[in-house]
Design an enzyme around this catalytic site. Structure first.
Site, mmCIF file in Angstrom:
data_model
loop_
_atom_site.group_PDB
_atom_site.id
_atom_site.type_symbol
_atom_site.label_atom_id
_atom_site.label_comp_id
_atom_site.label_asym_id
_atom_site.label_seq_id
_atom_site.Cartn_x
_atom_site.Cartn_y
_atom_site.Cartn_z
ATOM 1 N N GLN A 184 0.903 -1.232 0.076
ATOM 2 C CA GLN A 184 -0.063 0.065 0.036
ATOM 3 C C GLN A 184 0.817 1.258 -0.232
ATOM 4 O O GLN A 184 0.332 2.234 -0.397
ATOM 5 C CB GLN A 184 -1.137 -0.119 1.014
ATOM 6 N N GLN A 253 23.010 -11.512 8.347
ATOM 7 C CA GLN A 253 22.112 -11.371 7.475
ATOM 8 C C GLN A 253 21.005 -12.442 7.422
ATOM 9 O O GLN A 253 19.846 -11.969 7.050
ATOM 10 C CB GLN A 253 22.889 -11.621 5.927
ATOM 11 N N HIS A 256 17.932 -11.077 9.300
ATOM 12 C CA HIS A 256 17.052 -9.964 8.688
ATOM 13 C C HIS A 256 15.437 -10.607 8.265
ATOM 14 O O HIS A 256 14.524 -9.906 8.475
ATOM 15 C CB HIS A 256 17.533 -9.418 7.193
ATOM 16 N N GLU A 320 24.202 -9.927 -3.264
ATOM 17 C CA GLU A 320 24.065 -8.648 -2.889
ATOM 18 C C GLU A 320 25.315 -8.039 -2.092
ATOM 19 O O GLU A 320 25.852 -6.992 -2.233
ATOM 20 C CB GLU A 320 22.836 -8.549 -2.105
ATOM 21 N N ASP A 354 26.142 -1.936 6.610
ATOM 22 C CA ASP A 354 24.907 -1.678 6.935
ATOM 23 C C ASP A 354 24.575 -0.686 7.582
ATOM 24 O O ASP A 354 23.651 -0.010 7.519
ATOM 25 C CB ASP A 354 24.196 -3.004 7.706
ATOM 26 N N GLU A 408 18.242 7.172 -44.195
ATOM 27 C CA GLU A 408 17.276 6.579 -43.301
ATOM 28 C C GLU A 408 15.924 6.826 -43.893
ATOM 29 O O GLU A 408 14.712 6.473 -43.199
ATOM 30 C CB GLU A 408 17.288 7.049 -41.852
ATOM 31 N N HIS A 413 13.907 15.306 -41.285
ATOM 32 C CA HIS A 413 15.040 15.382 -40.444
ATOM 33 C C HIS A 413 16.076 16.093 -41.535
ATOM 34 O O HIS A 413 16.826 17.250 -41.148
ATOM 35 C CB HIS A 413 15.723 14.212 -40.287
#
Length: 435
Positions: A184, A253, A256, A320, A354, A408, A413
């Site tokens: 949310q 870790q 967590h 990571e 960290d 092209e 252009h």
């Protein structure tokens, strides 16, 4: 932890899988919440805050009184200030000057960086209120010069925000703080609601649902820093490493979240056995033992034959966080290609990054370090290019543009150049004062 001995290369994709759900498993839920928040705004945000956080919030924004009354110990204040100083110094050093060049006579090109005007910061606050993430995001946002900075973090069961989060936010100059978490929060920052501003880019780590929500936000024109989901650490260590240190890093870790993953890769059977024993010993006394134990169940101890094979496997995993503790550390440091942040030597715990060393801890997970950088000062800036061409310059560069446009099949252009060249060749038709 799962022990794997000398795996053959064809098994690597299987053994390196993360314990995460796929986007397909989660996307239907995320899409439904996005759709409702887009239509109903604050009412839908309050509904899902009640559903997921178990609390009814009357006013989403943190009041000035709440912000000013947040108190923490002086010791913690000093620690936060030290970390802020180091993060400010490291990210401030990343500033670059304007780049200016005349690519040919009369053709001036330059590049300047401008701040992203509106950014949203997502600060996890579920099982652990990560006030350190505010430093990692708000400090570079302020250094970059972002005009509007919105912070979202989930409330506790009493509808409150951790005093450490509020104190750190205020210290960093962030005053638009909302008691909104999860999907949310990402949806509200994507669309804007009656209470919450819409932003141009969203930053911050989160669980798998937050990660998928951020990816969905990009479909609505909002940029994100990177896919940053459950935390992970891979350690390469040899027989010279201190097993207790290695185990402590792995557990740092693992605590967590249950969906975190930690991996030890080593060429030493003895170290592997020592670390496995240390993990079990240290795990028993952790306050977050239950969470860490779940992460440890799907984490790996991998024995490799050679350092060359080990490095190849590590680059395929693309961690990571990558810690290197071995005699031949230069080999790994020089040749690692895919990692969010690298920690070198026995006295460099991952937790230093960290919190307080100065580098950023908002990093790509789930193998995304193969193509994404961690958050840095440039994450909050846009590079804009400029050019100015004089009459001499258009005469120098114009014929090449005409030939290329003609090849092209883009006649308009070509005409944009031809008209200018024709005017220069016939000065009498050039509007006065317009050159």
């Amino acid at each position: 932890m799962i022990t794997i001995l000398n795996p053959s290369q064809e098994t690597w994709p299987t053994i390196l899988q993360r314990p995460t759900q796929t986007v397909k498993d989660i996307e239907a839920t995320v899409s439904e919440i996005f759709s409702e928040i887009e239509k109903k705004g604050d009412r839908a945000v309050a509904k899902y805050t009640q559903l997921f956080d178990g609390v009814t919030i009357d006013t989403l924004q943190v009041s000035e009184d709440e912000l000013n009354s947040a108190e923490i110990t002086s010791v913690l204040k000093d620690a936060i200030q030290l970390a802020k100083n180091n993060i400010s110094r490291f990210h401030g050093a990343q500033k670059t000057e304007r780049i200016e060049l005349e690519t040919m006579p009369g053709v001036a090109c330059w590049q300047e960086k401008r701040p992203i005007q509106k950014v949203g910061l997502y600060i996890p606050g579920g099982t652990a209120p990560l006030f350190s993430t505010i430093l990692m995001l708000a400090v570079p946002a302020q250094l970059a010069g972002c005009k509007e900075i919105v912070l979202c973090t989930p409330p506790d069961k009493n509808g409150k925000i951790s005093p450490a989060i509020l104190y750190t936010a205020k210290l960093c100059g962030i005053t638009k703080i909302f008691k909104v978490g999860g999907i949310q929060a990402i949806a509200a920052m994507t669309f804007g609601t009656e209470s919450m501003p819409q932003v141009y880019k969203i930053f911050g780590p989160g669980n798998q649902f937050v990660t998928v929500a951020k990816q969905l936000a990009t479909k609505y024109g909002v940029a994100i820093d990177m896919p940053a989901g459950p935390s992970e650490l891979l350690v390469f260590a040899d027989e010279t490493a201190h097993a207790a240190f290695v185990a402590s890093d792995l557990l740092s870790q693992a605590e967590h979240g249950a969906d975190s993953q930690v991996v030890l890769v080593t060429t030493s059977t003895h170290l592997l056995e020592q670390v496995a024993a240390e993990v079990e010993t240290q795990l028993q006394v952790l306050p977050r033992k239950e969470i860490a134990a779940k992460a440890i169940k799907h984490s790996k101890l991998i024995l490799m034959n050679t350092e060359e094979e080990a490095l190849q496997l590590i680059n395929q995993y693309a961690p990571e966080h990558f810690s290197v503790v071995c005699k031949n550390e230069a080999y790994f440091v020089d040749n690692i290609q895919n990692a969010g942040s690298v920690f070198i030597g026995k006295y460099t715990p991952e937790s230093a990054g960290d919190y307080a060393s100065g580098t950023n801890h908002t990093l790509p997970t789930n193998g995304y370090s193969k193509q994404y950088s961690g958050v840095n000062l440039d994450s909050f800036l846009k590079s804009m290019t400029f050019q100015k061409i004089s009459s001499t310059g258009i005469q120098n560069i114009g014929p090449a543009i005409e030939h290329m446009a003609n090849a092209e099949g883009l006649q308009a252009h070509k005409n944009a150049v031809t008209l200018r060249l024709d005017t220069l060749n016939n000065k009498s038709s050039f509007p006065a004062g317009r050159e």
